[in-house]
Design a protein around this motif. Structure first.
Motif, PDB file in Angstrom:
ATOM      1  N   LEU A  22       3.511  -4.566  -9.954  1.00 34.10           N
ATOM      2  CA  LEU A  22       3.129  -3.615  -8.915  1.00 34.10           C
ATOM      3  C   LEU A  22       2.265  -2.503  -9.491  1.00 34.10           C
ATOM      4  O   LEU A  22       1.255  -2.106  -8.888  1.00 34.10           O
ATOM      5  CB  LEU A  22       4.378  -3.020  -8.262  1.00 34.10           C
ATOM      6  CG  LEU A  22       4.126  -1.946  -7.182  1.00 34.10           C
ATOM      7  CD1 LEU A  22       3.254  -2.498  -6.058  1.00 34.10           C
ATOM      8  CD2 LEU A  22       5.452  -1.424  -6.636  1.00 34.10           C
ATOM      9  N   LYS A  25      -1.241  -3.816  -9.955  1.00 31.21           N
ATOM     10  CA  LYS A  25      -1.972  -3.957  -8.697  1.00 31.21           C
ATOM     11  C   LYS A  25      -2.506  -2.605  -8.216  1.00 31.21           C
ATOM     12  O   LYS A  25      -3.647  -2.500  -7.761  1.00 31.21           O
ATOM     13  CB  LYS A  25      -1.057  -4.563  -7.636  1.00 31.21           C
ATOM     14  CG  LYS A  25      -0.764  -6.044  -7.820  1.00 31.21           C
ATOM     15  CD  LYS A  25       0.156  -6.543  -6.717  1.00 31.21           C
ATOM     16  CE  LYS A  25       0.422  -8.033  -6.848  1.00 31.21           C
ATOM     17  NZ  LYS A  25       1.363  -8.522  -5.794  1.00 31.21           N
ATOM     18  N   GLU A  45      -0.264  -1.095   1.234  1.00 28.80           N
ATOM     19  CA  GLU A  45       0.089  -2.498   1.496  1.00 28.80           C
ATOM     20  C   GLU A  45       0.907  -3.094   0.357  1.00 28.80           C
ATOM     21  O   GLU A  45       1.836  -3.888   0.591  1.00 28.80           O
ATOM     22  CB  GLU A  45      -1.178  -3.321   1.734  1.00 28.80           C
ATOM     23  CG  GLU A  45      -0.909  -4.732   2.239  1.00 28.80           C
ATOM     24  CD  GLU A  45      -0.125  -4.759   3.542  1.00 28.80           C
ATOM     25  OE1 GLU A  45       0.741  -5.658   3.664  1.00 28.80           O
ATOM     26  OE2 GLU A  45      -0.371  -3.907   4.411  1.00 28.80           O
ATOM     27  N   HIS A  46       0.602  -2.709  -0.878  1.00 25.70           N
ATOM     28  CA  HIS A  46       1.392  -3.200  -2.015  1.00 25.70           C
ATOM     29  C   HIS A  46       2.844  -2.734  -1.900  1.00 25.70           C
ATOM     30  O   HIS A  46       3.775  -3.502  -2.167  1.00 25.70           O
ATOM     31  CB  HIS A  46       0.788  -2.702  -3.330  1.00 25.70           C
ATOM     32  CG  HIS A  46      -0.513  -3.350  -3.693  1.00 25.70           C
ATOM     33  ND1 HIS A  46      -0.800  -4.670  -3.430  1.00 25.70           N
ATOM     34  CD2 HIS A  46      -1.635  -2.852  -4.314  1.00 25.70           C
ATOM     35  CE1 HIS A  46      -2.009  -4.959  -3.865  1.00 25.70           C
ATOM     36  NE2 HIS A  46      -2.543  -3.874  -4.397  1.00 25.70           N
ATOM     37  N   TRP A  47       3.057  -1.480  -1.532  1.00 28.00           N
ATOM     38  CA  TRP A  47       4.422  -0.969  -1.353  1.00 28.00           C
ATOM     39  C   TRP A  47       5.113  -1.663  -0.183  1.00 28.00           C
ATOM     40  O   TRP A  47       6.309  -1.988  -0.261  1.00 28.00           O
ATOM     41  CB  TRP A  47       4.396   0.543  -1.157  1.00 28.00           C
ATOM     42  CG  TRP A  47       4.234   1.324  -2.428  1.00 28.00           C
ATOM     43  CD1 TRP A  47       3.132   1.998  -2.857  1.00 28.00           C
ATOM     44  CD2 TRP A  47       5.223   1.512  -3.453  1.00 28.00           C
ATOM     45  NE1 TRP A  47       3.361   2.594  -4.066  1.00 28.00           N
ATOM     46  CE2 TRP A  47       4.640   2.317  -4.460  1.00 28.00           C
ATOM     47  CE3 TRP A  47       6.552   1.078  -3.616  1.00 28.00           C
ATOM     48  CZ2 TRP A  47       5.334   2.692  -5.611  1.00 28.00           C
ATOM     49  CZ3 TRP A  47       7.251   1.458  -4.762  1.00 28.00           C
ATOM     50  CH2 TRP A  47       6.636   2.254  -5.737  1.00 28.00           C
ATOM     51  N   LEU A  48       4.390  -1.903   0.892  1.00 33.80           N
ATOM     52  CA  LEU A  48       4.973  -2.611   2.031  1.00 33.80           C
ATOM     53  C   LEU A  48       5.444  -4.001   1.624  1.00 33.80           C
ATOM     54  O   LEU A  48       6.527  -4.448   2.027  1.00 33.80           O
ATOM     55  CB  LEU A  48       3.944  -2.721   3.170  1.00 33.80           C
ATOM     56  CG  LEU A  48       3.663  -1.445   3.965  1.00 33.80           C
ATOM     57  CD1 LEU A  48       2.417  -1.625   4.839  1.00 33.80           C
ATOM     58  CD2 LEU A  48       4.852  -1.072   4.834  1.00 33.80           C
ATOM     59  N   GLU A  49       4.656  -4.686   0.804  1.00 35.88           N
ATOM     60  CA  GLU A  49       5.037  -6.022   0.341  1.00 35.88           C
ATOM     61  C   GLU A  49       6.328  -5.979  -0.471  1.00 35.88           C
ATOM     62  O   GLU A  49       7.199  -6.849  -0.314  1.00 35.88           O
ATOM     63  CB  GLU A  49       3.904  -6.612  -0.515  1.00 35.88           C
ATOM     64  CG  GLU A  49       2.670  -7.014   0.278  1.00 35.88           C
ATOM     65  CD  GLU A  49       1.539  -7.476  -0.633  1.00 35.88           C
ATOM     66  OE1 GLU A  49       1.720  -7.454  -1.875  1.00 35.88           O
ATOM     67  OE2 GLU A  49       0.470  -7.839  -0.103  1.00 35.88           O
ATOM     68  N   ILE A  50       6.463  -4.981  -1.339  1.00 33.74           N
ATOM     69  CA  ILE A  50       7.677  -4.857  -2.146  1.00 33.74           C
ATOM     70  C   ILE A  50       8.896  -4.616  -1.260  1.00 33.74           C
ATOM     71  O   ILE A  50       9.949  -5.243  -1.417  1.00 33.74           O
ATOM     72  CB  ILE A  50       7.526  -3.718  -3.178  1.00 33.74           C
ATOM     73  CG1 ILE A  50       6.622  -4.163  -4.326  1.00 33.74           C
ATOM     74  CG2 ILE A  50       8.883  -3.275  -3.723  1.00 33.74           C
ATOM     75  CD1 ILE A  50       7.233  -5.221  -5.237  1.00 33.74           C
ATOM     76  N   ARG A  52       9.281  -5.337   1.922  1.00 37.83           N
ATOM     77  CA  ARG A  52       9.565  -6.526   2.735  1.00 37.83           C
ATOM     78  C   ARG A  52      10.230  -7.619   1.907  1.00 37.83           C
ATOM     79  O   ARG A  52      11.033  -8.397   2.422  1.00 37.83           O
ATOM     80  CB  ARG A  52       8.273  -7.045   3.367  1.00 37.83           C
ATOM     81  CG  ARG A  52       7.767  -6.160   4.498  1.00 37.83           C
ATOM     82  CD  ARG A  52       6.356  -6.503   4.905  1.00 37.83           C
ATOM     83  NE  ARG A  52       5.888  -5.637   5.996  1.00 37.83           N
ATOM     84  CZ  ARG A  52       4.619  -5.403   6.270  1.00 37.83           C
ATOM     85  NH1 ARG A  52       3.658  -5.981   5.537  1.00 37.83           N
ATOM     86  NH2 ARG A  52       4.283  -4.603   7.258  1.00 37.83           N
ATOM     87  N   ALA A  53       9.906  -7.670   0.626  1.00 38.24           N
ATOM     88  CA  ALA A  53      10.490  -8.693  -0.243  1.00 38.24           C
ATOM     89  C   ALA A  53      11.942  -8.392  -0.582  1.00 38.24           C
ATOM     90  O   ALA A  53      12.751  -9.313  -0.748  1.00 38.24           O
ATOM     91  CB  ALA A  53       9.661  -8.810  -1.531  1.00 38.24           C
TER      92      ALA A  53
END
Length: 248
Positions: A22, A25, A45-50, A52-53
């Protein structure tokens, strides 16, 4: 090294790898994207992906405005954690999502680094959500009804790549945290410097090693302790139509 120690070492390294990826990125976005708005959107968006995962499916995560039944609206929030099982979003238009205040568990701002201005900014964003009106009605069950319960305090935090202070997340950072009740930041993560939270009342700080996963697990525990959001009084939202109707 025992087998148990070996397993723990593997798990520890796996957690560190997630944080390193992360951080890479975000660093790549900061160095390759010139426009500050586009850069911010990519980091968000990178934080949102984390989130959501790692958050269970009962939670939805999105950039959104938060609204209430009195017509109030928050500032745009980078990352809202809200109920996805009982609560629909309202008035969604392309990338603009509107979440009822009753559905919100937590709000976060995603910034390039920690400094006084960004801490104050995140606090102001949190206050714009916490000051909204939240309804609560009884929940009917087979044996009767549960009484309406008071809404829980909404969690607020900040997410960054690093701290701008030489001492990282230490005394200088602590001295610049917002102090107004509605602006308090409950937690945060600066990937290269550490994480913090005050979930148990006292401020706790974690160093850079494993900061991301430590932050996420602590947040999971806090969300778990909040239980389920209150039951929304949908009639209050329906009354908006009558309140704005012109007299004949």
């Amino acid at each position: 090294m025992t087998a148990e120690q070996s397993d723990l070492a593997w798990m520890h390294q796996a957690f560190i790898d997630v944080q390193t990826e992360l951080s890479f990125k975000i660093q790549r976005a900061n160095s390759s994207i010139g426009h500050s708005g586009a850069k911010g959107a990519v980091n968000e968006e990178h934080w949102l992906e984390i989130f959501r995962a790692y958050l269970p499916n009962r939670y939805e995560v999105a950039s959104a405005f938060v609204i209430d039944s009195l017509g109030g609206r928050s500032h745009q929030i980078d990352l809202v954690v809200y109920d996805r099982h009982y609560t629909p979003t309202l008035l969604d238009q392309q990338s603009h999502r509107y979440v009822p205040a009753e559905a919100v568990y937590a709000v976060f701002e995603c910034k390039p680094h920690l400094d006084k201005a960004y801490l104050q900014y995140a606090g102001e964003k949190a206050a714009s959500v916490r000051r909204l009106h939240r309804t609560s009605v009884a929940i009917t069950h087979a044996g009767g009804a549960y009484s309406p319960r008071a809404p829980f305090p909404i969690v607020a935090g900040i997410l960054t790549a690093r701290s701008s202070w030489a001492d990282g997340i230490d005394d200088t950072f602590i001295n610049h945290l917002p102090t107004e009740a509605d602006e308090l930041l409950d937690c945060g993560c600066a990937l290269n410097d550490g994480a913090f939270d005050r979930f148990e009342g006292e401020l706790k700080v974690r160093g850079a090693d494993g900061a991301l996963i430590h932050f996420l697990f602590r947040l999971l525990g806090k969300l778990q302790s909040l239980g389920t959001v209150t039951a929304i009084d949908w009639s209050a939202y329906a009354s908006i139509l009558d309140a704005t109707k012109e007299e004949p």
